[in-house]
Design an enzyme around this catalytic site. Structure first.
Site, PDB file in Angstrom:
ATOM      1  N   GLY A 141      -5.514  -9.171   0.078  1.00  0.00           N
ATOM      2  CA  GLY A 141      -5.302  -9.279   1.527  1.00  0.00           C
ATOM      3  C   GLY A 141      -6.328  -8.521   2.358  1.00  0.00           C
ATOM      4  O   GLY A 141      -6.868  -9.054   3.334  1.00  0.00           O
ATOM      5  N   ASP A 169      -0.441  -8.605  -7.109  1.00  0.00           N
ATOM      6  CA  ASP A 169       0.746  -8.619  -6.229  1.00  0.00           C
ATOM      7  C   ASP A 169       1.181 -10.036  -5.823  1.00  0.00           C
ATOM      8  O   ASP A 169       2.300 -10.224  -5.347  1.00  0.00           O
ATOM      9  CB  ASP A 169       0.471  -7.813  -4.952  1.00  0.00           C
ATOM     10  N   GLU A 203       7.870  -1.338  -6.391  1.00  0.00           N
ATOM     11  CA  GLU A 203       7.451  -0.060  -5.801  1.00  0.00           C
ATOM     12  C   GLU A 203       7.695  -0.020  -4.292  1.00  0.00           C
ATOM     13  O   GLU A 203       7.860   1.038  -3.710  1.00  0.00           O
ATOM     14  CB  GLU A 203       5.977   0.229  -6.108  1.00  0.00           C
TER      15      GLU A 203
HETATM   16  O1  F6P Z   1      -2.831  -4.354  -4.892  1.00  0.00           O
HETATM   17  C1  F6P Z   1      -2.721  -4.082  -6.237  1.00  0.00           C
HETATM   18  C2  F6P Z   1      -2.052  -2.746  -6.427  1.00  0.00           C
HETATM   19  O2  F6P Z   1      -2.027  -2.474  -7.809  1.00  0.00           O
HETATM   20  C3  F6P Z   1      -0.661  -2.615  -5.828  1.00  0.00           C
HETATM   21  O3  F6P Z   1       0.326  -3.221  -6.624  1.00  0.00           O
HETATM   22  C4  F6P Z   1      -0.541  -1.135  -5.704  1.00  0.00           C
HETATM   23  O4  F6P Z   1       0.378  -0.791  -4.675  1.00  0.00           O
HETATM   24  C5  F6P Z   1      -1.931  -0.716  -5.329  1.00  0.00           C
HETATM   25  O5  F6P Z   1      -2.788  -1.723  -5.806  1.00  0.00           O
HETATM   26  C6  F6P Z   1      -2.384   0.596  -5.900  1.00  0.00           C
HETATM   27  O6  F6P Z   1      -3.624   0.871  -5.335  1.00  0.00           O
HETATM   28  P1  F6P Z   1      -4.675   1.940  -5.873  1.00  0.00           P
HETATM   29  O7  F6P Z   1      -5.413   1.312  -7.003  1.00  0.00           O
HETATM   30  O8  F6P Z   1      -5.586   2.151  -4.704  1.00  0.00           O
HETATM   31  O9  F6P Z   1      -3.914   3.141  -6.274  1.00  0.00           O
END
Ligand code: F6P
Length: 398
Positions: free
Chosen positions: A136, A160, A255
């Site tokens: 996104g 996601d 989450e």
């Molecule tokens: O967008 C993918 C994702 O894995 C989400 O499910 C999660 O909330 C986020 O990225 C975690 O982000 P980062 O890698 O920045 O910790």
């Protein structure tokens, strides 16, 4: 130039005949970058764009390192030959990625708008188009660059599955398999110890992964952001199982899942922000909202403690975390990424820019970026998966 004549229904790419294109026969220079969280299938998509671009159209493909930062710093690699070999089955991204945004990038300890540097490097690398593989946030950033005059085209990737206007995103199927496998494994230990196991599943603010894996893994309770929960209702569902002789329960929690009272406070804060007029009011409302949004971060542990108190059963927590993003992409993700990547090369040859290559049925569609950027695909209340889950006795704690 960015295509702004794409109103109406998106085109079905299967109709484009790559051998009868009227587009320019000059060699095209294509930039490719991967941005946002990594996801299985990224390498398959890079390979799809580059191999189809080279073999069908004689394009030169240049990969930029670490998302938009690589384009700002002009750190690149020619994507050809050996570099494209053997990557179909590899997780992550050979290009590296980052969550850097072109218009708000930390450079020399200071946040700066680096869009102009990107525009300059696009020109100095003689690019005809820039392919951005991302979720996104990447769609929004790509739209910004399109407004700066770059020929941008995007592919939808994220575990996601929350990108708007596409049937699905690559990465989702692999993560779904990993989360389902984890629930399968947790079943036997929960059963042996007569425990509740609360398993936290990624998905950011969307519940696709938790819902899909919860159904496939037979979770007894599934909690998703789209359906705020009442802890009493889900404790009641677990107590009912106990009465019927089932002494264990699996709770699959997204989450981003939130209890009802927090959902109400968030809605009120959103309304205050929308109604804020002055700069100070807007700033204050944004801060309140940000604080509320950070609340769910330790909700899984709290939930587990609450369930112990309310049911008298022992409860344990498993947070799947980044395991869900790593490793070998599933066959379905490799297929999807290859399908969208090769369709992307066809679109570039046809000079159809300012679009996301969306998955639609068995094919692909070009969807104008304006229709994608800033939107999130959440689970609609009438989605068939919800109905199926309820029909097999799953509780949503709602
Ligand atoms: O967008 C993918 C994702 O894995 C989400 O499910 C999660 O909330 C986020 O990225 C975690 O982000 P980062 O890698 O920045 O910790």
């Amino acid at each position: 130039m960015a295509c702004d004549d794409l109103g109406g229904e998106p085109d079905v790419l299967r109709r484009i005949d790559p051998h009868h294109t009227t587009a320019s026969q000059m060699t095209k220079y294509i930039g490719v970058l991967t941005a946002g969280g990594d996801s299985p299938g990224l390498n398959a998509a890079i390979r799809g764009v580059a191999k189809a671009g080279q073999s069908r159209y004689g394009m030169e493909v240049i990969g930029f390192r670490d998302g938009f930062r690589g384009l700002v710093e002009s750190r690149s690699v020619r994507l050809e030959g050996e570099l494209l070999s053997g990557i179909l089955t590899i997780g992550g991204t050979i290009l590296g990625t980052s969550r850097d945004k072109p218009h708000r990038m930390l450079v020399g300890g200071k946040t700066s708008d680096m869009t102009d540097a990107i525009v300059e490097n696009y020109a100095s690398n003689h690019l005809d188009a820039l392919v951005c593989l991302g979720g996104g946030g990447t769609q929004k950033n790509a739209l910004r660059l399109m407004h700066k005059g770059l020929n941008v085209i995007t592919l939808p990737k994220t575990i996601d599955n929350d990108v708007a206007m596409t049937d699905t995103t690559f990465g989702f199927d692999t993560a779904l398999g990993i989360a389902t496998d984890a629930i399968d494994r947790l079943h036997s230990t929960a059963h042996s110890h007569h425990r509740i196991i609360v398993v936290e599943i990624m998905g950011h603010r969307a519940g696709w992964l938790a819902l899909g894996a919860g159904i496939a893994g037979g979770a007894d309770v599934i909690l998703i952001p789209e359906l705020p929960y009442n802890v009493e209702s889900l404790a009641e569902a677990i107590r009912k199982r106990l009465k019927s002789g089932k002494k264990f329960s699996i709770v699959a929690v997204a989450e981003g899942a939130i209890p009802r009272d927090l959902a109400a406070r968030l809605a009120a804060a959103e309304a205050t922000r929308a109604a804020a007029e002055s700069k100070t009011e807007k700033k204050e409302a944004k801060a309140v909202l940000a604080e509320l949004e950070s609340e769910p971060s330790d909700h899984t542990l709290q939930l587990s403690r609450q369930l112990e108190e309310l049911t008298g059963l022992e409860s344990r927590v498993t947070i799947l975390g980044y395991l869900q993003r790593g490793g070998i992409p599933s066959a379905a993700d490799r297929l999807l990424a290859t399908r969208l990547g090769t369709a992307c090369a066809d679109l570039i040859e046809a000079e159809r820019y300012g679009v996301m290559v969306a998955a639609r049925g068995e094919g692909a569609e070009a969807v104008p970026l304006e229709k994608v950027a800033g939107k999130k695909k959440l689970i609609p209340p009438d989605h068939p998966w919800l109905d199926s889950a309820r029909s097999v006795g799953t509780s949503f704690g709602d």
